[in-house]
Design an enzyme around this catalytic site. Structure first.
Site, mmCIF file in Angstrom:
data_model
loop_
_atom_site.group_PDB
_atom_site.id
_atom_site.type_symbol
_atom_site.label_atom_id
_atom_site.label_comp_id
_atom_site.label_asym_id
_atom_site.label_seq_id
_atom_site.Cartn_x
_atom_site.Cartn_y
_atom_site.Cartn_z
ATOM 1 N N LYS A 39 1.806 -5.195 -15.011
ATOM 2 C CA LYS A 39 0.933 -5.351 -13.545
ATOM 3 C C LYS A 39 1.226 -4.253 -12.613
ATOM 4 O O LYS A 39 2.008 -3.141 -12.933
ATOM 5 C CB LYS A 39 1.411 -6.739 -12.867
ATOM 6 C CG LYS A 39 2.938 -6.646 -12.428
ATOM 7 C CD LYS A 39 3.567 -7.973 -12.005
ATOM 8 C CE LYS A 39 5.107 -7.820 -11.632
ATOM 9 N NZ LYS A 39 5.519 -9.134 -11.096
ATOM 10 N N ARG A 137 7.020 -20.716 -4.964
ATOM 11 C CA ARG A 137 5.832 -19.990 -4.801
ATOM 12 C C ARG A 137 4.777 -20.507 -5.584
ATOM 13 O O ARG A 137 4.480 -21.694 -5.532
ATOM 14 C CB ARG A 137 6.225 -18.582 -5.093
ATOM 15 C CG ARG A 137 5.488 -17.443 -4.584
ATOM 16 C CD ARG A 137 5.986 -16.135 -4.859
ATOM 17 N NE ARG A 137 6.062 -15.889 -6.394
ATOM 18 C CZ ARG A 137 6.363 -14.692 -7.034
ATOM 19 N NH1 ARG A 137 6.506 -13.489 -6.371
ATOM 20 N NH2 ARG A 137 6.318 -14.600 -8.230
ATOM 21 N N TYR A 275 6.745 15.921 13.380
ATOM 22 C CA TYR A 275 6.471 14.866 14.386
ATOM 23 C C TYR A 275 7.837 14.387 15.348
ATOM 24 O O TYR A 275 8.856 14.066 14.675
ATOM 25 C CB TYR A 275 6.073 13.634 13.611
ATOM 26 C CG TYR A 275 4.333 13.879 13.268
ATOM 27 C CD1 TYR A 275 3.354 14.181 14.311
ATOM 28 C CD2 TYR A 275 4.161 13.787 11.964
ATOM 29 C CE1 TYR A 275 2.017 14.374 13.908
ATOM 30 C CE2 TYR A 275 2.604 13.880 11.575
ATOM 31 C CZ TYR A 275 2.007 14.458 12.215
ATOM 32 O OH TYR A 275 0.647 14.307 12.166
ATOM 33 N N MET A 323 2.285 12.231 6.409
ATOM 34 C CA MET A 323 1.493 11.478 5.851
ATOM 35 C C MET A 323 1.215 12.035 4.489
ATOM 36 O O MET A 323 1.264 11.750 3.420
ATOM 37 C CB MET A 323 -0.110 11.171 6.532
ATOM 38 C CG MET A 323 -0.815 10.384 5.458
ATOM 39 S SD MET A 323 -2.680 10.138 6.411
ATOM 40 C CE MET A 323 -2.181 9.276 7.941
#
Ligand SMILES: *Cc1c(COP(=O)(O)O)cnc(C)c1O
Length: 382
Positions: A39, A137, A275, A323
């Site tokens: 998956k 779940r 940043y 990013m």
């Protein structure tokens, strides 16, 4: 280290995938069916390529999360059985039949619905029924008589497997797994007593196999199956609890992650980096700007905390992971040049860093780090 002409790439070792699969086989024995979980694009190792390797090594079943992932494998020509584990939307039902995907069914009304569809289309369908034994779940919580009633009255579909999923399988300080096994066995026995005998039963993902919890794949009166994902990629979660057994499964990471050095600059003492200016150099520092950031999957939480391997030595991440770029301290590796690469996950010289170590620093889990490696990161198979 081989450098590829990419900003950032992962190298996936086919041999490691094969070895890890065989290691699982060796633990569970030849009588059990190993259904590797591919998956989420094989935990970002590439589901098509990984599936081919697994099939070449004997896998007859694969597990995915959703219909789309199954269709991708079918369209790549993969003909092994495919179990779709994480449910499907009503609109996806016809695709299950069209692409010969085997659904895990989580509710009895779904069995009836599939039965109607199989009858209308005259196509037989096999499914695995998932019972909620305490995970809370997906999975049915219906009683044995209700399950029997539904299965018996749905003659156009076949209950081929009975499955459940553990919530705390690496936690040996918690009785939850034993409770879930008992609950599952009661259900399986109840069904068997009523003549419902699925060909396969499966409970285990990586952890029960890795820690040798054999009652999770033996003794179920059918062909036992296991569903390892993490282990196939070379990882096992650490066990918790004072009485945790030793790990019996030997697997090694199949993926290495590299990033190119885009720029190098020598900064004097006292300069801010990136940043927010959250890092300030405390000595003259050689900064490397890497061509990978959080959009590539490098956790932002590694800002000012994580490290990569550069020229075989540790290179701390300085300042915020941005990013597309990450700044690291290359002062210890003066030989590195623009166009060389560093290792985010993998080994170089004496240093190794795996997804688990990276995850620990970032305050997350190895699964999330692997699945977070974005599509922008190129994949090469070695
Ligand atoms: C993801 C998943 C697995 C595989 O789990 P690992 O811990 O990666 O081995 C097995 N079964 C189900 C139902 C899953 O969702």
């Amino acid at each position: 280290m081989k450098v590829y002409p990419f900003r950032s790439w992962v190298e996936v070792s086919r041999q490691r995938i094969a070895d890890n699969y065989r290691a699982v086989r060796a633990i569970v024995g030849q009588d059990a069916e190993v259904m590797p979980v591919v998956k989420a694009d094989a935990y970002r190792h590439g589901s098509v390529e990984v599936s081919h390797v697994l099939i070449q090594n004997g896998a007859r079943w694969l597990a995915v999360s959703n219909v789309e992932e199954g269709v991708v494998l079918r369209q790549a020509g993969i003909s092994a059985r495919i179990l779709v584990m994480a449910d499907f939307l009503p609109a996806e039902r016809p695709a299950l039949l069209e692409y010969d995907l085997t659904p895990a069914i989580h509710s009895l009304p779904d069995v009836a619905e599939l039965n109607r569809l199989a009858q209308v289309t005259q196509r037989p369908l096999r499914y695995h029924l998932k019972v909620d034994t305490g995970m809370g779940r997906l999975g049915t919580r219906a009683s044995v008589p209700e399950i029997v009633q539904t299965i018996v009255s749905s003659a156009h579909v076949t209950c081929e497997g009975l499955m459940t999923h553990f919530a705390s399988s690496a936690d040996y300080s918690n009785p939850q797994t034993d409770e879930q096994i008992s609950c599952f066995q009661r259900t399986a026995e109840g069904l068997r007593a009523c003549g419902v005998k699925p060909a396969f039963v499966h409970l285990s993902s990586t952890n029960p196999v890795a820690y040798g919890r054999a009652q999770a794949w033996l003794n179920q009166g059918a062909t036992p199956m296991v569903r390892p994902g993490h282990a196939i990629y070379g990882y096992v979660s650490p066990a918790r609890g004072d009485h945790a057994p030793k790990r019996v499964l030997d697997v090694r990471p199949a993926l290495a992650w590299r990033a190119a050095i885009l720029a190098i600059k020598d900064m004097p003492e006292g300069e801010r980096i990136g940043y927010g200016g959250i890092f300030r150099t405390v000595r003259p520092t050689r900064i490397g700007v890497l061509a990978a950031g959080y959009a590539d999957g490098l956790p932002h939480r590694l800002s000012n905390k994580g490290r990569v391997i550069a020229g075989g030595k540790w290179a701390p991440i300085l300042g915020a992971v941005s990013m597309d770029l990450t700044t690291v301290d290359l002062t210890q590796s003066p030989e590195l040049r623009v166009g060389d690469a560093v290792t985010i996950i993998g080994a170089e010289g004496e240093c190794t860093q795996d997804a688990q170590q990276l995850a620990r620093v970032a305050g997350t889990i190895s699964y999330s780090v692997l699945c977070g490696i974005s599509a922008r990161v190129k994949r090469v198979y070695v």
